[in-house]
Design a protein around this motif. Structure first.
Motif, PDB file in Angstrom:
ATOM      1  N   GLN A   1       0.832  -1.190   0.000  1.00  0.00           N
ATOM      2  CA  GLN A   1       0.000   0.000   0.000  1.00  0.00           C
ATOM      3  C   GLN A   1       0.879   1.256   0.000  1.00  0.00           C
ATOM      4  N   GLY A   2       0.483   2.229  -0.816  1.00  0.00           N
ATOM      5  CA  GLY A   2       1.210   3.496  -0.851  1.00  0.00           C
ATOM      6  C   GLY A   2       2.426   3.519  -1.757  1.00  0.00           C
TER       7      GLY A   2
ATOM      8  N   ARG B   1      -9.081   0.143   0.039  1.00  0.00           N
ATOM      9  CA  ARG B   1      -8.702   1.535   0.292  1.00  0.00           C
ATOM     10  C   ARG B   1      -9.800   2.485  -0.143  1.00  0.00           C
TER      11      ARG B   1
END
Length: 521
Positions: free
Chosen positions: A140-141, A171
């Motif tokens: 994630q990210g 998300r």
């Protein structure tokens, strides 16, 4: 229920590009390519300038190279291996008299750097004309959703019928982000605000786009941490449901050598076919991340060099190291020229060969350069040119070209096409007012134009250049000698003198092939 497809290019959603007007990549990729590259090149140059090359000199050079790699977060074991391999390749005491030790050592370092970044496995080859499902996975990210859009846009520009499916229900805002990216790039998309089962969304989206005969179906999945077992199970279920031709692992370069464990964890659960390393424009640990991924034998296919949708570059270890060490990437430059369609301009070629060069020609060339991508990227592809860009000033060159184009937009057709027209003060003031700039900037443009036109005039008098449209009939040695006399001496020196120019012309000749060179250049 709630499924959405692309409706129109005018749909709201320009945040993807609006937020990144600063074009960080113009300074960023230089940081990665040149901070590490400058240190390694300096170490090689110090060795080259030494009168006698012996074991002590070789050791000093390898220490400097190793220090630069360690600072880029390359794993200490890989660095030690590189030192050991270079020493094995170059045994100073066993070399015969007359052997060029400097070139031998430089080649050994170059080959070992390429080897460090090269994975054993080859990437999956997608088949045009048939549906290819590509599943994107990653932490994630790490820029996965943005990279999906870049990947789709890259292939769309090359004639692929592409689309995107948002299977990220984990998300909040993931579907909105994908929708904005896809809308801006005019790429069809599929997703849902109400369905919570990502496997069902992925299966439905893939089935719908397959029915519409799309060639490249990109599925964006939820971001995962390597310790989240439930999300990994979901990823495996999706893999079984959509049967992707390729699984792309997206990884942030800022984690450096930690990339090794992450890539290995993902590969243990699904068949990762290729890796895309993102955010190389903003972190000094890029070298460590690239070498760590390569150590897992997963091939790196692309690198993200900025936040704009067109800032995704195909990755080749050889080309990357060539640019890293300021050796240029002629093959990459040729590919960029062909993709931008700049090799098809016989009229300009004819005028240049006759020594004619107008302000309109200059305007067209500025526009052509901008099509090739960020200016520092183009300069990095030309041997020796990367060093001519002052550190931290990379974006200024592109901004200056844009201002010059605005000034020329304020000129009349006669001013653009007539080489003999006199730019008197009143004319300069009128052009400055029309373009919203100071008259001094108009004068600077005219100085640059005169400098360019003088070079073109010299080129028009060169007999050897008359055959440049068919490079197979022209001797690179003759061409390089004549071009060298026309060029700025500082630029020629950065390219390695006449020998460097000759080498580049030979590479262009070998890549021009049967098409007969590049008549539009």
């Amino acid at each position: 229920g709630g499924a959405t497809r692309l409706r129109s290019a005018g749909e709201e959603g320009g945040g993807f590009l609006r937020a990144v007007r600063g074009r960080r990549s113009l300074r960023g990729v230089r940081m990665v390519l040149n901070e590490l590259g400058r240190k390694i090149t300096s170490a090689l140059r110090r060795m080259t300038n030494t009168t006698v090359i012996d074991e002590a000199v070789l050791d000093d050079m390898l220490k400097d190279v190793s220090r630069a790699l360690l600072e880029a977060d390359v794993n200490v074991k890989l660095v030690a291996q590189l030192r050991s391999n270079v020493k094995k390749r170059v045994s100073i005491e066993e070399l015969a008299a007359g052997v060029n030790k400097r070139k031998l050592i430089q080649k050994a370092v170059f080959d070992e750097l390429c080897e460090m970044l090269d994975a054993e496995n080859k990437p999956v080859v997608l088949k045009k004309g048939k549906p290819n499902v590509v599943m994107f996975v990653g932490l994630q990210g790490n820029g996965k959703t943005t990279t999906c859009a870049k990947y789709a846009y890259y292939h769309q520009r090359r004639g692929w019928k592409t689309c995107m499916v948002c299977a990220d229900t984990f998300r909040a805002g993931a579907f909105d982000q994908l929708k904005q990216n896809a809308t801006k790039a005019k790429i069809p998309f599929y997703g849902s605000y109400t369905e919570t089962d990502p496997v069902k969304i992925a299966a439905e989206g893939v089935a719908r786009f397959k029915a519409d005969a799309y060639e490249l179906i990109i599925v964006d999945t939820s971001g995962r941490h390597r310790q989240e077992a439930a999300l990994f199970d979901e990823m495996e279920q999706m893999f079984v449901a959509i049967k992707p031709a390729d699984v792309v692992f997206v990884m942030d370069s800022s984690i450096g050598q930690g990339a090794f464990e992450h890539a290995r964890a993902f590969r243990s659960r699904v068949k990762v076919g290729s890796v895309i390393v993102t955010k190389l424009d903003g972190h000094a640990k890029g070298g460590g991340a690239l070498s760590a991924v390569a150590a897992t034998n997963a091939p790196i296919t692309f690198i993200g060099t900025g936040e704009h949708i067109d800032e995704l570059e195909p990755f080749s270890p050889t080309s990357f190291v060539q640019r890293l060490l300021g050796m240029g990437d002629v093959s990459g430059l040729v590919t960029s020229i062909k993709e931008a369609g700049l090799d098809q301009n016989p009229e300009l070629y004819k005028r240049v060969m006759e020594g004619q060069f107008t302000l309109r020609d200059m305007y067209d060339q500025f526009q052509n350069i901008s099509k090739l991508g960020p200016l520092n990227k183009v300069m990095g592809m030309i041997p020796g040119m990367a060093e001519m860009m002052p550190k931290g000033k990379e974006s200024e060159g592109a901004a200056r070209m844009a201002k010059f184009c605005t000034i020329m937009d304020s000129m009349t057709d006669e001013e653009l096409d007539n080489q003999k027209i006199a730019f008197i003060p009143s004319r300069i003031v009128r052009i400055a007012r029309g373009s919203g700039c100071h008259p001094r900037l108009v004068e600077e443009l005219l100085v640059e134009y005169k400098r360019f036109s003088k070079v073109v005039e010299k080129m028009g008098k060169m007999k050897g250049l008359k055959g440049m449209g068919d490079m197979s009939k022209t001797m690179p040695a003759q061409l390089s000698s004549q071009l060298g006399r026309a060029m700025d001496p500082r630029m020629l020196k950065q390219m390695g003198g006449t020998a460097g120019m000759q080498s580049m012309l030979k590479q262009l000749q070998s890549m021009g092939g049967a098409s007969g060179g590049f008549p539009g250049l």
